[in-house]
Design a protein around this motif. Structure first.
Motif, PDB file in Angstrom:
ATOM      1  N   TYR A   8      -2.606  18.603   3.821  1.00 37.13           N
ATOM      2  CA  TYR A   8      -2.430  17.181   3.539  1.00 37.13           C
ATOM      3  C   TYR A   8      -3.772  16.500   3.776  1.00 37.13           C
ATOM      4  O   TYR A   8      -4.567  16.950   4.596  1.00 37.13           O
ATOM      5  CB  TYR A   8      -1.377  16.578   4.476  1.00 37.13           C
ATOM      6  N   SER A   9      -4.032  15.391   3.071  1.00 37.23           N
ATOM      7  CA  SER A   9      -5.314  14.708   3.184  1.00 37.23           C
ATOM      8  C   SER A   9      -5.129  13.203   3.055  1.00 37.23           C
ATOM      9  O   SER A   9      -4.190  12.743   2.404  1.00 37.23           O
ATOM     10  CB  SER A   9      -6.244  15.216   2.073  1.00 37.23           C
ATOM     11  N   TRP A  10      -6.033  12.438   3.675  1.00 36.57           N
ATOM     12  CA  TRP A  10      -6.068  10.986   3.494  1.00 36.57           C
ATOM     13  C   TRP A  10      -7.494  10.507   3.686  1.00 36.57           C
ATOM     14  O   TRP A  10      -8.312  11.156   4.303  1.00 36.57           O
ATOM     15  CB  TRP A  10      -5.103  10.261   4.434  1.00 36.57           C
ATOM     16  N   ALA A  11      -7.785   9.371   3.096  1.00 33.40           N
ATOM     17  CA  ALA A  11      -9.133   8.785   3.174  1.00 33.40           C
ATOM     18  C   ALA A  11      -9.093   7.511   4.012  1.00 33.40           C
ATOM     19  O   ALA A  11      -8.102   6.794   4.026  1.00 33.40           O
ATOM     20  CB  ALA A  11      -9.650   8.454   1.775  1.00 33.40           C
ATOM     21  N   MET A  50       0.848  -1.178   0.000  1.00 36.63           N
ATOM     22  CA  MET A  50       0.000   0.000   0.000  1.00 36.63           C
ATOM     23  C   MET A  50       0.886   1.231   0.000  1.00 36.63           C
ATOM     24  O   MET A  50       1.911   1.270   0.649  1.00 36.63           O
ATOM     25  CB  MET A  50      -0.921  -0.003   1.221  1.00 36.63           C
ATOM     26  N   GLY A  51       0.475   2.265  -0.716  1.00 40.52           N
ATOM     27  CA  GLY A  51       1.269   3.477  -0.807  1.00 40.52           C
ATOM     28  C   GLY A  51       1.119   4.349   0.427  1.00 40.52           C
ATOM     29  O   GLY A  51       0.389   4.040   1.357  1.00 40.52           O
ATOM     30  N   HIS A  52       1.798   5.440   0.400  1.00 45.43           N
ATOM     31  CA  HIS A  52       1.747   6.409   1.488  1.00 45.43           C
ATOM     32  C   HIS A  52       0.312   6.917   1.615  1.00 45.43           C
ATOM     33  O   HIS A  52      -0.279   7.351   0.636  1.00 45.43           O
ATOM     34  CB  HIS A  52       2.705   7.558   1.169  1.00 45.43           C
ATOM     35  N   PRO A  53      -0.273   6.860   2.807  1.00 38.17           N
ATOM     36  CA  PRO A  53      -1.691   7.193   2.939  1.00 38.17           C
ATOM     37  C   PRO A  53      -1.991   8.684   2.853  1.00 38.17           C
ATOM     38  O   PRO A  53      -3.123   9.079   2.666  1.00 38.17           O
ATOM     39  CB  PRO A  53      -2.051   6.660   4.332  1.00 38.17           C
ATOM     40  N   ILE A  54      -0.985   9.515   3.000  1.00 34.13           N
ATOM     41  CA  ILE A  54      -1.222  10.954   3.034  1.00 34.13           C
ATOM     42  C   ILE A  54      -0.797  11.584   1.718  1.00 34.13           C
ATOM     43  O   ILE A  54       0.288  11.316   1.214  1.00 34.13           O
ATOM     44  CB  ILE A  54      -0.466  11.612   4.200  1.00 34.13           C
ATOM     45  N   GLN A  55      -1.684  12.414   1.174  1.00 35.83           N
ATOM     46  CA  GLN A  55      -1.363  13.143  -0.054  1.00 35.83           C
ATOM     47  C   GLN A  55      -1.271  14.619   0.271  1.00 35.83           C
ATOM     48  O   GLN A  55      -2.137  15.169   0.957  1.00 35.83           O
ATOM     49  CB  GLN A  55      -2.443  12.922  -1.101  1.00 35.83           C
ATOM     50  N   GLN A  56      -0.230  15.261  -0.245  1.00 31.53           N
ATOM     51  CA  GLN A  56      -0.098  16.699  -0.061  1.00 31.53           C
ATOM     52  C   GLN A  56      -0.971  17.401  -1.097  1.00 31.53           C
ATOM     53  O   GLN A  56      -0.856  17.151  -2.290  1.00 31.53           O
ATOM     54  CB  GLN A  56       1.357  17.133  -0.192  1.00 31.53           C
ATOM     55  N   ILE A  57      -1.863  18.276  -0.628  1.00 32.60           N
ATOM     56  CA  ILE A  57      -2.790  18.984  -1.503  1.00 32.60           C
ATOM     57  C   ILE A  57      -2.175  20.290  -2.003  1.00 32.60           C
ATOM     58  O   ILE A  57      -2.299  20.647  -3.167  1.00 32.60           O
ATOM     59  CB  ILE A  57      -4.109  19.277  -0.767  1.00 32.60           C
ATOM     60  N   SER A  86       2.450   6.833  12.061  1.00 31.76           N
ATOM     61  CA  SER A  86       3.760   7.449  11.861  1.00 31.76           C
ATOM     62  C   SER A  86       3.801   8.278  10.583  1.00 31.76           C
ATOM     63  O   SER A  86       4.524   9.268  10.508  1.00 31.76           O
ATOM     64  CB  SER A  86       4.874   6.397  11.856  1.00 31.76           C
ATOM     65  N   ALA A  87       2.982   7.919   9.583  1.00 37.07           N
ATOM     66  CA  ALA A  87       2.941   8.716   8.350  1.00 37.07           C
ATOM     67  C   ALA A  87       2.405  10.115   8.641  1.00 37.07           C
ATOM     68  O   ALA A  87       2.864  11.094   8.050  1.00 37.07           O
ATOM     69  CB  ALA A  87       2.081   8.024   7.301  1.00 37.07           C
ATOM     70  N   ILE A  88       1.451  10.235   9.551  1.00 36.64           N
ATOM     71  CA  ILE A  88       0.933  11.547   9.943  1.00 36.64           C
ATOM     72  C   ILE A  88       2.008  12.314  10.700  1.00 36.64           C
ATOM     73  O   ILE A  88       2.260  13.488  10.438  1.00 36.64           O
ATOM     74  CB  ILE A  88      -0.331  11.392  10.809  1.00 36.64           C
ATOM     75  N   LEU A  89       2.667  11.639  11.626  1.00 38.88           N
ATOM     76  CA  LEU A  89       3.684  12.295  12.443  1.00 38.88           C
ATOM     77  C   LEU A  89       4.906  12.701  11.630  1.00 38.88           C
ATOM     78  O   LEU A  89       5.633  13.615  12.031  1.00 38.88           O
ATOM     79  CB  LEU A  89       4.077  11.390  13.612  1.00 38.88           C
ATOM     80  N   GLU A  90       5.138  12.054  10.491  1.00 43.24           N
ATOM     81  CA  GLU A  90       6.234  12.469   9.615  1.00 43.24           C
ATOM     82  C   GLU A  90       5.984  13.867   9.061  1.00 43.24           C
ATOM     83  O   GLU A  90       6.921  14.613   8.819  1.00 43.24           O
ATOM     84  CB  GLU A  90       6.399  11.490   8.456  1.00 43.24           C
ATOM     85  N   VAL A  91       4.728  14.214   8.854  1.00 41.47           N
ATOM     86  CA  VAL A  91       4.381  15.549   8.355  1.00 41.47           C
ATOM     87  C   VAL A  91       4.545  16.568   9.472  1.00 41.47           C
ATOM     88  O   VAL A  91       5.081  17.651   9.269  1.00 41.47           O
ATOM     89  CB  VAL A  91       2.938  15.573   7.805  1.00 41.47           C
ATOM     90  N   GLY A  92       4.102  16.221  10.673  1.00 46.25           N
ATOM     91  CA  GLY A  92       4.223  17.112  11.821  1.00 46.25           C
ATOM     92  C   GLY A  92       3.403  16.596  12.979  1.00 46.25           C
ATOM     93  O   GLY A  92       2.503  15.783  12.813  1.00 46.25           O
ATOM     94  N   THR A  93       3.738  17.064  14.167  1.00 44.36           N
ATOM     95  CA  THR A  93       3.015  16.662  15.371  1.00 44.36           C
ATOM     96  C   THR A  93       1.805  17.576  15.565  1.00 44.36           C
ATOM     97  O   THR A  93       1.970  18.786  15.714  1.00 44.36           O
ATOM     98  CB  THR A  93       3.933  16.748  16.607  1.00 44.36           C
ATOM     99  N   PRO A  94       0.603  17.008  15.539  1.00 44.42           N
ATOM    100  CA  PRO A  94      -0.604  17.834  15.712  1.00 44.42           C
ATOM    101  C   PRO A  94      -0.645  18.479  17.091  1.00 44.42           C
ATOM    102  O   PRO A  94      -0.358  17.842  18.100  1.00 44.42           O
ATOM    103  CB  PRO A  94      -1.741  16.835  15.556  1.00 44.42           C
ATOM    104  N   GLU A  95      -0.994  19.761  17.098  1.00 49.39           N
ATOM    105  CA  GLU A  95      -1.114  20.508  18.355  1.00 49.39           C
ATOM    106  C   GLU A  95      -2.569  20.761  18.720  1.00 49.39           C
ATOM    107  O   GLU A  95      -2.864  21.121  19.854  1.00 49.39           O
ATOM    108  CB  GLU A  95      -0.365  21.827  18.248  1.00 49.39           C
TER     109      GLU A  95
END
Length: 67
Positions: free
Chosen positions: A13-16, A1-8, A51-60
């Motif tokens: 960033y978005s994922w389904a 499976m590919g990376h779940p997050i797509q940069q818009i 971890s794919a979400i956290l690679e983009v950044g840590t949500p605050e």
């Protein structure tokens, strides 16, 4: 499976993820700004890879718009 997050665009960033209860896909978003990251309607990626979400950044902060 590919990376779940797509940069818009440069900050969005978005994922389904499939939602069994409604037999449809739901979409989650992460906004990354110089001030921090914001999750909008967060759902676990289908592959369960947080971890794919956290690679983009840590949500605050989290915003829930869907009910």
């Amino acid at each position: 499976m590919g990376h779940p997050i797509q940069q818009i665009n440069e900050i969005a960033y978005s994922w389904a993820s499939h939602i069994k209860e409604i037999q449809s896909d739901g979409f989650s978003h992460l906004l990354k700004t110089p001030d921090g990251c914001l999750l909008v309607d967060p759902l676990l990626p289908e592959d369960g890879n947080l971890s794919a979400i956290l690679e983009v950044g840590t949500p605050e902060a989290i915003v829930v718009l869907n009910q």
